[in-house]
Design an enzyme around this catalytic site. Structure first.
Site, mmCIF file in Angstrom:
data_model
loop_
_atom_site.group_PDB
_atom_site.id
_atom_site.type_symbol
_atom_site.label_atom_id
_atom_site.label_comp_id
_atom_site.label_asym_id
_atom_site.label_seq_id
_atom_site.Cartn_x
_atom_site.Cartn_y
_atom_site.Cartn_z
ATOM 1 C CG ASP A 184 -1.223 0.973 1.739
ATOM 2 O OD1 ASP A 184 -2.218 1.872 0.560
ATOM 3 O OD2 ASP A 184 -1.441 1.896 2.520
ATOM 4 C CG ASP A 210 -1.813 2.163 6.932
ATOM 5 O OD1 ASP A 210 -2.335 2.394 5.282
ATOM 6 O OD2 ASP A 210 -2.963 3.350 7.337
HETATM 7 MG MG LIG Z 1 -2.508 3.229 3.458
#
Ligand SMILES: [Mg+2]
Length: 428
Positions: A168, A372
């Site tokens: 990510d 996350d």
């Molecule tokens: Mg993120």
């Protein structure tokens, strides 16, 4: 079949999504429902207006149960049948009252999706609280061990396997910052990503537009998937006829290299542009609000909006989306995200990229996904459910996840990437 992950099953957080079907005059609404497992998560909701199509793309028999927040406190007549179905009698509501409830529900969702950052203070009471939170975090890590501390264990399993790495961007490679336009990654992180990409096939999968995330990362060695995986530029396989997926076209990247461009939500482009314009117009009157066009989705950032105006933001965004039943709204960290209702997410993007890399059919492949975000859970889940690889959640606070391991923040992600490179080099 790989068995390394054992048979542990996560109860998992259930997403709170709009389940209201359409406005047709059905007397009842039926959804599959497992009462004992209900663990409401307000981070994933949609506008609750009537939609002409069933919009939930996720099988509701699985963990992504959807029940709209505004339904829950106002369903005293709900009955359970056979332990699996909830039947909610349709009833008239007083609009103004419902508006109040919706507003407080939206505000609650916005607050719970946006926990305040930890503040350092010398106040002794707060120090005690900080110690407690450290304790809670450490016990949480028993369930999601540090990928750094467990590195040897991960690599023992990786022996003889080809690692594929998925990352990510925001909050994983770059810090979360007040201005989303300034979420730059550090030169050291860029160098770590470049080095790891030289060792393993590596892709960035972000909610940002693909162009934007490329602008931030600036490395040609990687594959990029923007708009939560709805805009993928991946490799062309030798045997690839291009017929495997609709919406997949042959294109060239910035270096003129032949690539596959996969955009499963391409039909939504005009709609997204229209909504983007409406949202920009609406937020002009709200200080601190920022709207970002991520090509196949739109983000409304309220990080810099005074909290007393959050309800206004929610009202306005929901009001605009009333006219777009094929779009849904999800909550991120101080951001509302407008996305097309299609059966596609970061998990599907991982599968698509593995397939494009020619790695989907092999038992000797170990995908590792680091992220996350709530949307990264779809990818963690794909890896966990099929016992294929490891999800690593980046978080400094305890949260339920489908990941196997954890890293505290982007600096630990960088250490992990460097360790991967060292490990690879030690084996050559
Ligand atoms: Mg993120």
């Amino acid at each position: 079949m790989l068995c390394i992950f054992g048979d542990e099953k996560l109860s998992g957080s259930l997403h709170l999504m709009d389940c209201m079907p359409n406005s047709s005059d059905k007397k009842t609404l039926k959804r599959t429902y497992k009462p004992k497992k209900l663990n409401l998560d307000p981070m994933d909701i949609k506008s609750n207006h009537a939609a002409p199509v069933l919009t939930d793309p996720v099988p509701i028999t699985k963990s992504r149960l959807g029940i709209h927040s505004s339904l829950l406190p106002y369903s005293p007549g709900a009955t359970f049948s056979s332990g699996m179905y909830i039947t909610i009698p349709r009833r008239k509501v007083i609009p103004s009252k419902l508006d109040d409830i919706r507003s407080s529900g939206w505000l609650d969702a916005m607050k719970s999706s946006s926990p305040p950052r930890k503040k350092l203070t010398k106040d002794s009471n707060i120090e005690v609280a900080a110690d407690d939170s450290q304790l809670v975090y450490r016990s949480w890590m028993l369930k999601y061990p540090s990928a750094l501390a467990s590195f040897e264990q991960i690599m023992n399993y990786a022996k003889g396997k080809r690692i594929a790495l998925f990352l990510d961007y925001d909050g994983t490679l770059s810090p979360i910052v007040d201005d989303p336009e300034r979420a730059f990654m550090s030169p050291a992180m860029r160098s770590a990503v470049k080095n790891v990409a030289a060792c393993f096939p590596t892709a960035i999968i972000s909610g940002r537009s693909r162009d934007k995330v490329y602008e931030f990362v600036g490395l040609t060695e990687l594959y990029y998937a923007g708009s939560h995986g709805m805009d993928i530029m991946g490799p062309v396989r030798q045997s690839d006829t291009g017929d495997n997926h609709s919406n997949c076209i042959r294109s060239t990247d910035k270096q003129g290299k032949e690539v596959n461009l996969f955009q499963p939500a391409s039909e939504f482009l005009p709609m997204i542009d229209e909504v983007f314009s409406s949202l920009v117009e609406f937020t002009k009157g709200i200080e601190g609000a920022k709207v970002e066009n991520n090509k196949f989705c739109v983000s409304v950032h309220y990080r810099n909006v005074d909290e007393k105006n959050w309800t206004t933001v929610a009202h306005g965004v929901h009001g605009i989306l009333k006219d777009y039943p094929r779009l849904r709204l999800t909550h991120g960290r101080k951001v509302l995200e407008v996305r097309p209702v299609i059966d596609w997410d970061k998990g599907k993007a991982v599968e698509f990229l593995l397939d494009s890399l020619g790695l989907s059919e092999s038992d000797d492949v170990l995908p590792i996904y680091v992220g996350d975000d709530r949307t990264d859970e779809d990818a963690f889940k794909v890896l966990r459910e099929k016992n294929r690889g490891y999800g690593i959640l980046v978080s400094s606070v305890p949260k339920e996840s489908n990941a196997f391991y954890s890293l505290k923040d982007p600096s630990e992600v960088m250490s992990f990437l460097k360790s991967l490179v060292r490990w690879k080099k030690s084996r050559i």
